[in-house]
Design an enzyme around this catalytic site. Sequence first.
Site, PDB file in Angstrom:
ATOM      1  N   CYS B 218       7.026   7.122  -0.261  1.00  0.00           N
ATOM      2  CA  CYS B 218       5.696   7.836   0.033  1.00  0.00           C
ATOM      3  C   CYS B 218       4.738   7.288  -0.981  1.00  0.00           C
ATOM      4  O   CYS B 218       3.387   7.201  -0.458  1.00  0.00           O
ATOM      5  CB  CYS B 218       5.871   9.338  -0.322  1.00  0.00           C
ATOM      6  SG  CYS B 218       7.129   9.641  -1.652  1.00  0.00           S
ATOM      7  N   THR B 219       4.908   6.699  -1.893  1.00  0.00           N
ATOM      8  CA  THR B 219       4.042   5.955  -2.872  1.00  0.00           C
ATOM      9  C   THR B 219       3.496   4.655  -1.999  1.00  0.00           C
ATOM     10  O   THR B 219       2.530   4.345  -2.028  1.00  0.00           O
ATOM     11  CB  THR B 219       4.830   5.629  -4.026  1.00  0.00           C
ATOM     12  OG1 THR B 219       5.399   6.678  -4.560  1.00  0.00           O
ATOM     13  CG2 THR B 219       3.698   4.727  -5.081  1.00  0.00           C
TER      14      THR B 219
END
Lengths: 182, 451
Positions: B218-219
């Site tokens: 997600c980062t």
Amino acid sequence: MIKLFSLKQQKKDGDQSARGGQQKKASAAQLRIQKDINELTLPKTCAVEFPDSDDLLNFKLIMSPDEGFYRDGRFVFNFRVGSNYPHEPPKVKCGTQVYHPNIDLDGNVCLNILREDWNPVLTINSVVYGLQFLFLEPNPEDPLNKEAADVLQSNRRQFEYNVKKAMRGGCVGETFFECCLK
Amino acid sequence: MSVASPSNPSIALQSKWWNGLRNVLEREGLFCKDDFTPSAENLEFLQTKSKVLIIGAGGLGCELLKDLALMGFGDLHVIDMDTIELSNLNRQFLFRRSDINSSKAECAARFINNRVPSCKVTPHFAKIQDFDETFYQQFHIIVCGLDSIVARRWINGMLLSMLRYEDDNSIDVSSIIPMIDGGTEGFKGNARVILPGFTACIECTLDLFPPQINYPLCTIANTPRLPEHCIEYVKLIQWDKENPFGAPLDGDDPQHIGWIYERAQERANQFNISGVTYRLVQGVIKHIIPAVASTNAVIAAACAMEVFKLATSCYDSMANYLNFNDLDGIYTYTYEAEKSETCLACSNAPQVVNIEHPNTSTLDDVIKQLCELPRFQLKSPALTTVMADGKQRTLYMANVKSIEEATRKNLTQSLGELGLQDGQLLTITDVTSPTAMTLQLKYQANEVEMS
């Protein structure tokens, strides 16, 4: 310590194994995955399917949640276990298009134990529980599908509606989702 | 410098060059091993009889070859699948600019053979997986200078599979081939001595290997902060989407790296991240950790010392795991890694099961034995094997519905019909045991011909 051996006494020429020579042993990854698979204790909402029963390294997990936003849906995950398992985590992709904050439209899954928090003591079972958790408690803090995460954070009702719509087969925003109801 | 000694071995033995070794090998010492007998034969063994395999001819491999050749070893083999690249030359000192694109194993062997006449190096430009146990059998000791965990695990498994057992299930010590494993990562390194079946093996301590750096997906997708995040994004998401060259990503293809570099830079600009360079892209894609020549030298020296001690039995082996770190001053610590009693790979002596009639005994009969015999008492065993052609095969597994359905028909087949041969190894897992068990089928002599 064990008095090991005196290398000098070992003859190497013609010293062939007495054990029939080429009996092949399974690789360490194979041993471990066999153990993982044989000891799976799946929640009742999950099942695994092996397209080729001789190949324990590639299989599908089918999850049909019975509560939460995704109740009545049917989601397929493709597992690929590499030769460096369990040093490296299995590769898991979601094969069903899903409107979910932590799964993108290409099926990439954002689950910590599949990447940064993987550890060799974890098993296939741990991953199954992780995925199940993801469907019960979608996490808008770590989004992969940012639009879905924003909706979940700002308007839970709307999110629930969007999930239902996507699962029935329909458009959410610009994206069309295929029906994945049981 | 010339280390040349005359090509006649008997003269070589007397050459002054070996006086240092003689002091160690031909004299009593307080700390010698009990079974050590000082004699001129020790040096002769090193030079004319011992046979050592070095796996990897890279940073550690070059050091190991140099160390062992100059230490008197006369018969070395080296195996490496790689070719030489420009970036190797700063530390892999057996190679020259003109060697670029040639085989590492062959160049290294040629260099040592020219420079150290008392040593003959045989190169193998191949993967370790290209050879079987008849190849590995010929060596007294195997030293590894590898950068891959997969390769370590493979050779570890190979050496374990070569162990022979006595009737009382103890290991036949003459079947042990010690493995000395060196590893470095930047300023950190380790050296260890593995006596397969006796001391902690690679699998026993698998969790000691540093995990691969993985950034949260997600980062990478939404909140990149580092140049690495941008590169990973292109590698994981954009490559598959756009598939620019219609081929899987190849970290050795400059075109591929170039494409990733450009896209990663675009993404970095979007998020105001600086620091995406071509080198970094290469590093992230190929998981390169800068190698440090001095770390390699120290670790290789520690490994060479262990090879020497084992080959001459002049002194006890290190027990058994040396850590080294020269990032900030120098730190070393040696401790005894414990053999895991539940190791899937090495706590697993084959259990022999006698089969009287392989052509009538069915798989179900074998499973019943596994559940009923007092020495097994399994609950619901899963059975797999590797067939003669090397293919993995699942014989039976009750706990998974789709596999049970696919393998149920095997239950009523005889072992002969299933293609299982005398001596076949079956891998058994069961909830009653944390380890996997290896079962060896032993057919009664009069039936062997028929099966």
